[in-house]
Design an enzyme around this catalytic site. Sequence first.
Site, mmCIF file in Angstrom:
data_model
loop_
_atom_site.group_PDB
_atom_site.id
_atom_site.type_symbol
_atom_site.label_atom_id
_atom_site.label_comp_id
_atom_site.label_asym_id
_atom_site.label_seq_id
_atom_site.Cartn_x
_atom_site.Cartn_y
_atom_site.Cartn_z
ATOM 1 N N GLU A 200 0.846 -1.199 0.000
ATOM 2 C CA GLU A 200 0.000 0.000 0.000
ATOM 3 C C GLU A 200 0.878 1.245 0.000
ATOM 4 O O GLU A 200 2.030 1.197 0.434
ATOM 5 C CB GLU A 200 -0.859 0.036 1.280
ATOM 6 C CG GLU A 200 -2.019 -0.916 1.292
ATOM 7 C CD GLU A 200 -2.785 -0.893 2.622
ATOM 8 O OE1 GLU A 200 -3.881 -1.450 2.648
ATOM 9 O OE2 GLU A 200 -2.278 -0.323 3.612
ATOM 10 N N GLU A 275 -11.108 -0.675 11.618
ATOM 11 C CA GLU A 275 -9.982 0.238 11.812
ATOM 12 C C GLU A 275 -9.799 1.123 10.583
ATOM 13 O O GLU A 275 -9.739 0.615 9.469
ATOM 14 C CB GLU A 275 -8.676 -0.547 12.001
ATOM 15 C CG GLU A 275 -8.563 -1.324 13.279
ATOM 16 C CD GLU A 275 -7.182 -1.961 13.436
ATOM 17 O OE1 GLU A 275 -7.006 -2.709 14.394
ATOM 18 O OE2 GLU A 275 -6.293 -1.720 12.595
ATOM 19 N N ARG A 292 -13.197 -9.480 17.194
ATOM 20 C CA ARG A 292 -13.274 -9.807 18.623
ATOM 21 C C ARG A 292 -13.825 -8.625 19.421
ATOM 22 O O ARG A 292 -13.916 -7.508 18.897
ATOM 23 C CB ARG A 292 -11.866 -10.105 19.135
ATOM 24 C CG ARG A 292 -10.951 -8.887 18.952
ATOM 25 C CD ARG A 292 -9.557 -9.050 19.484
ATOM 26 N NE ARG A 292 -8.834 -7.798 19.429
ATOM 27 C CZ ARG A 292 -8.181 -7.332 18.374
ATOM 28 N NH1 ARG A 292 -8.140 -8.037 17.248
ATOM 29 N NH2 ARG A 292 -7.567 -6.155 18.417
HETATM 30 C C1 MV4 Z 1 -0.455 1.551 7.634
HETATM 31 C C2 MV4 Z 1 0.144 2.750 8.045
HETATM 32 C C3 MV4 Z 1 0.341 3.737 7.104
HETATM 33 N N1 MV4 Z 1 0.000 3.524 5.818
HETATM 34 N N2 MV4 Z 1 -0.792 1.394 6.336
HETATM 35 C C4 MV4 Z 1 -0.131 -0.742 11.829
HETATM 36 C C5 MV4 Z 1 -0.820 -1.995 12.280
HETATM 37 C C6 MV4 Z 1 -1.692 -2.446 11.184
HETATM 38 N N3 MV4 Z 1 -3.059 -2.427 11.636
HETATM 39 C C7 MV4 Z 1 -1.474 -1.498 10.068
HETATM 40 N N4 MV4 Z 1 -0.624 -0.435 10.541
HETATM 41 C C8 MV4 Z 1 -0.330 0.649 9.776
HETATM 42 N N5 MV4 Z 1 -0.687 0.553 8.467
HETATM 43 C C9 MV4 Z 1 -0.548 2.358 5.473
HETATM 44 N N6 MV4 Z 1 -0.864 2.160 4.193
HETATM 45 C C10 MV4 Z 1 0.517 2.877 9.387
HETATM 46 C C11 MV4 Z 1 0.296 1.817 10.253
HETATM 47 C C12 MV4 Z 1 0.751 2.017 11.589
HETATM 48 C C13 MV4 Z 1 -0.124 2.217 12.633
HETATM 49 C C14 MV4 Z 1 -1.500 2.217 12.452
HETATM 50 C C15 MV4 Z 1 -2.355 2.430 13.512
HETATM 51 C C16 MV4 Z 1 -1.839 2.644 14.783
HETATM 52 C C17 MV4 Z 1 -0.483 2.656 14.974
HETATM 53 C C18 MV4 Z 1 0.382 2.442 13.921
HETATM 54 C C19 MV4 Z 1 1.755 2.462 14.154
HETATM 55 C C20 MV4 Z 1 2.612 2.248 13.126
HETATM 56 C C21 MV4 Z 1 2.117 2.008 11.838
#
Ligand code: MV4
Length: 448
Positions: A200, A275, A292
């Site tokens: 992504e 989310e 969950r």
């Molecule tokens: C992302 C992102 C930025 N851009 N995807 C972290 C866990 C998983 N649920 C996906 N995550 C992320 N995906 C894109 N395309 C940043 C994160 C991310 C993050 C997301 C939510 C809460 C904390 C985070 C910490 C680091 C990275």
Amino acid sequence: MIRKLLIANRGEIAVRIIRVCREMGIETVAVYSEADKDSLHAQLADEAICIGPAPSSESYLNMERIMSATLVSGADAIHPGFGFLSENARFAEFCEQCGVTFVGPDSRVIQNLGNKQIARNTMVAAGVPVIPGTDKPVMDVETGQKEAQRIGYPVIVKAALGGGGKGMRTAYQPEEFALAFQTAQKEAQMAFGDGTMYIEHYVEHPRHIEFQILADSQGNVIHLGERDCSIQRNHQKTVEESPSAAVSEELRKKMGEAAVKAARAAHYVNAGTIEFLLEKNDRFYFMEMNTRIQVEHPVTEWVTGIDLVKEQIKIASGMTLGITQEDVMIRGHAIECRINAENPAKNFRPCPGTIRELHFPGGQGIRVDTDIYAGYTIPPYYDSMVAKLIVHGDTREEAIAKMQSALGEVIIEGIDTNVDFQFEIISDPKYQSGDFDIEFLSDFSPVQ
Ligand code: MV4
């Protein structure tokens, strides 16, 4: 109807589920490991069955042992709580095969949402906004490199079976891509036994906003507003709140409608969480759906007045939702701080041990969900979260003040905890202003 429920979990969430069962007139069966014989959940349930040695793989993750306990006790349903087997499609399928009600969605729904690439494609087809990325599995560096070029840097490589941050690497430039891809793939292979990846565009400095939904087996789907979970460290949330300081009434309506659309597209039944990443310009994107009950569910309960675990059990019993979207009102502001047995000064090293002295705050607008008591010894085998402190105020300012007062009153002697660290976070001007994102804790250093 569910007459007897087995709780396939431990800790505060097991206690939380037992309490609502008692209120609902449902008999409870606790399962516990040899390390948990003095645990509160085993003492509070109507029955308690030891299912094996301390390591989770031999107890709380052992499907056969949990199913044996269920059948022997005559329980007709299993609540999986969070963690452990809660999002394991094979376990939900096992329950279906054994004629036991799994409090959660259908095993195939868990399976499809557990594969993040399939989930992504489902959301694209349904018209839910997703981050620009790949629509087919990526197995090798060369294909990935071409896709990354098309998507535009920076990019993030993610494991199809990942989630919660495992098997994930970013690349800011083409030169970084090969290493990022290989590292993420190796990690995915190790953790999930599968090296299927997707890519992504990497969204920088977003907030993590998640929507709670409820869906019954008659096709009614509603959302209960959002939780802001941007305050996290290494993908471990530490402070959560509802509503989010970044979500206006208008944006809540838009994101809420997208969340309901996402749940419908997944044929979702039970309580679930969508989310999203939210950018400063109010653009938002679907990231994943959790099947969950979540650790942070109490903040939603407090601003909506809806008992989420009770709703989960009613939905699993086949009952129709008693609430429509119009009935859902967001009242005031709730904040949760997770209290962990850990030492923030020693890189948050877990700190199990015996609680010598214990005092929790109380009073108007204060809730403590915990399983610890004075004299209890926290075993070293499981998650370090020992309590959740949740407050509710009329405004965000009032909730923050109440949390400061409540944290200041906590006494936990005998182990190290993150209570003072939490106090520093909610006292930080940046936190108090409401202007923060998922990087907040990366640049956070408490004043000592
Ligand atoms: C992302 C992102 C930025 N851009 N995807 C972290 C866990 C998983 N649920 C996906 N995550 C992320 N995906 C894109 N395309 C940043 C994160 C991310 C993050 C997301 C939510 C809460 C904390 C985070 C910490 C680091 C990275």
